[in-house]
Motif scaffolding. Sequence first.
Motif, short mmCIF file in Angstrom:
data_model
loop_
_atom_site.label_atom_id
_atom_site.label_comp_id
_atom_site.label_asym_id
_atom_site.label_seq_id
_atom_site.Cartn_x
_atom_site.Cartn_y
_atom_site.Cartn_z
N ALA A 42 0.49 4.92 0.90
CA ALA A 42 0.67 3.57 1.45
C ALA A 42 2.14 3.16 1.53
O ALA A 42 2.46 2.09 2.05
CB ALA A 42 -0.09 2.56 0.60
N GLY A 43 3.04 4.01 1.00
CA GLY A 43 4.46 3.71 1.10
C GLY A 43 5.05 3.08 -0.14
O GLY A 43 6.17 2.56 -0.09
N LEU A 44 4.33 3.12 -1.26
CA LEU A 44 4.80 2.52 -2.51
C LEU A 44 5.10 3.60 -3.54
O LEU A 44 4.58 4.71 -3.44
CB LEU A 44 3.72 1.58 -3.07
N PRO A 45 5.90 3.29 -4.57
CA PRO A 45 6.04 4.20 -5.70
C PRO A 45 4.68 4.43 -6.38
O PRO A 45 3.83 3.55 -6.39
CB PRO A 45 7.00 3.46 -6.64
N ALA A 46 4.49 5.62 -6.95
CA ALA A 46 3.19 6.02 -7.49
C ALA A 46 2.67 5.05 -8.55
O ALA A 46 1.46 4.81 -8.63
CB ALA A 46 3.28 7.43 -8.07
N VAL A 47 3.54 4.46 -9.35
CA VAL A 47 3.10 3.61 -10.46
C VAL A 47 2.33 2.39 -9.95
O VAL A 47 1.48 1.84 -10.67
CB VAL A 47 4.31 3.17 -11.32
N TYR A 48 2.58 1.96 -8.71
CA TYR A 48 1.88 0.79 -8.18
C TYR A 48 0.38 1.06 -8.01
O TYR A 48 -0.42 0.13 -7.98
CB TYR A 48 2.51 0.34 -6.87
N ASN A 89 9.00 1.17 11.35
CA ASN A 89 10.28 1.81 11.01
C ASN A 89 10.78 1.42 9.62
O ASN A 89 11.97 1.18 9.41
CB ASN A 89 11.34 1.47 12.07
N ILE A 90 9.83 1.35 8.68
CA ILE A 90 10.17 1.05 7.29
C ILE A 90 10.01 2.34 6.49
O ILE A 90 8.96 2.99 6.55
CB ILE A 90 9.26 -0.05 6.71
N GLU A 91 11.02 2.70 5.76
CA GLU A 91 10.98 3.94 4.98
C GLU A 91 10.05 3.81 3.79
O GLU A 91 10.13 2.83 3.03
CB GLU A 91 12.38 4.29 4.49
N ASP A 95 12.85 -0.41 -0.80
CA ASP A 95 12.69 -1.81 -1.21
C ASP A 95 12.00 -2.62 -0.12
O ASP A 95 11.21 -3.52 -0.41
CB ASP A 95 14.05 -2.43 -1.53
N LYS A 96 12.29 -2.28 1.14
CA LYS A 96 11.66 -2.99 2.25
C LYS A 96 10.15 -2.73 2.28
O LYS A 96 9.36 -3.65 2.56
CB LYS A 96 12.30 -2.55 3.56
N ALA A 97 9.76 -1.48 1.99
CA ALA A 97 8.33 -1.16 1.94
C ALA A 97 7.65 -1.90 0.79
O ALA A 97 6.53 -2.42 0.93
CB ALA A 97 8.14 0.35 1.79
N PRO A 102 2.84 -5.70 0.11
CA PRO A 102 2.06 -6.81 -0.47
C PRO A 102 1.77 -7.93 0.53
O PRO A 102 0.73 -8.60 0.42
CB PRO A 102 2.96 -7.32 -1.61
N VAL A 103 2.65 -8.13 1.52
CA VAL A 103 2.39 -9.15 2.55
C VAL A 103 1.17 -8.73 3.37
O VAL A 103 0.28 -9.55 3.66
CB VAL A 103 3.62 -9.33 3.46
N MET A 104 1.10 -7.45 3.75
CA MET A 104 -0.08 -6.96 4.47
C MET A 104 -1.34 -7.11 3.62
O MET A 104 -2.41 -7.49 4.12
CB MET A 104 0.11 -5.49 4.85
N THR A 105 -1.21 -6.81 2.33
CA THR A 105 -2.35 -6.94 1.42
C THR A 105 -2.84 -8.39 1.38
O THR A 105 -4.05 -8.65 1.37
CB THR A 105 -1.96 -6.49 0.00
N PHE A 106 -1.90 -9.32 1.36
CA PHE A 106 -2.27 -10.74 1.34
C PHE A 106 -3.03 -11.13 2.61
O PHE A 106 -4.02 -11.85 2.56
CB PHE A 106 -1.01 -11.60 1.19
#
Length: 418
Positions: A42-48, A89-91, A95-97, A102-106
């Motif tokens: 999903a584009g997040l660090p694994a701990v999330y 175009n978000i890596e 930090d941008k991801a 979370p905005v998409m999740t909301f």
Amino acid sequence: MNIKLLQTLRNYNKDNFIKDIIAGIIIMAVSIPISMGYAQIAGLPAVYGLYGSVFPILVFGLFSTSPQFIFGVDAAPAVLVGSAILTLNIEAGSDKAMAAVPVMTFFVALWLLAFYFMKAGKLVNYISAPVMGGFITGICTTIILMQIPKILGGSSGTGELPELIVSIIEAASHINPVSVALGICSLAVIVVARKLAPKFPMVIVVMAAGVLLTIFGHIDQYGVKLLSAVEPGLPHFQCPQFRSVDLSQAAGRGLMVAVVIMAETLLSENNFAFRNGYKIRDNQEILACAVGNIASAVVGCCPVNGSISRTSMNDQYGGRTQMVSVVAGFTMILLLLFGTGFIGYLPVPVLTAIVISALMKVVEFDLAERLFRVSRNEFYIFMAAFFGVLLLGTIYGVIIGIILSFIAVVLKATNPPR
């Protein structure tokens, strides 16, 4: 709206307590590799992924009317959000991801709330059993194919069948024999133990054996991948950063993910309910998904979904109420506070074998075989739903399933029994 909280825990039968505890601990353990892997997709660090396995699962258990179903970070929403991040175009992992996801999740949660007030859960009543079976089997088969490269020593596959086949071929060209042997042996032990001693928690034994092999056998020196180490600590609550992403894009992607979550969760829940002889309240399950995703958004995680693999594991080990979710959530808190060092010793092929073993129990090819003997039309409907998910993905699989259900109704109406 007649919302009933903790419905599966009312008049709790103490005889279920030990089974629920064991199932909850197993669910927590199985959630570690699944949730960490899908969080990265999903584009997040694994701990999330671990953060998404605490408060969302607890909140879902509070609202759910299903005594068995388990909530958490899962394949379809993670893949959709990951592809959306790339499109914008978000890596991944940036930090941008971490601000945009979370905005998409909301927005996913808002759309699910809208579906709840529209009473969209009634739509599931019009989806036939062959469609439901083909849909679930297609999802399980897709996830199993995603896992195969990890057994071979590579990374998880993504996409639909053509992309997954390419991922498997690429992993096979750089195969790690030790990883393959470890994964196959783990899977064989779990499958045999399930037949000989179905209630014995062999999953925990296999996981512990994998940790011991890492500590004393140093299997990582032979190229066997281990889970990434995680820093200790609980997630911080935060307000989604709405300025971090185009809101129209987030709302549009959120609608797509919300439809998938609603359809996949309700179809799966009804499948387990039918098999085990209980009923659920479809509309309240949509509300449970909505509040679970709100909880996910405020801890910075990706959208969360009902998990077929974890629910299958829960079913196998006799979990009877949402006490399983409560135990899984609180043991994950303990892990994050005191046991994160343990995570870095877990071999990926062992954990992958555990996930595959759970999914093997859910596929319904036996239903397809029965339909082939009894009703060819319903067999073709099953296979169309199956290949729709496998070849085109969950969204188009849902659309195909709904169309096929209406076709089945029309066929029965035009050819009534005499």
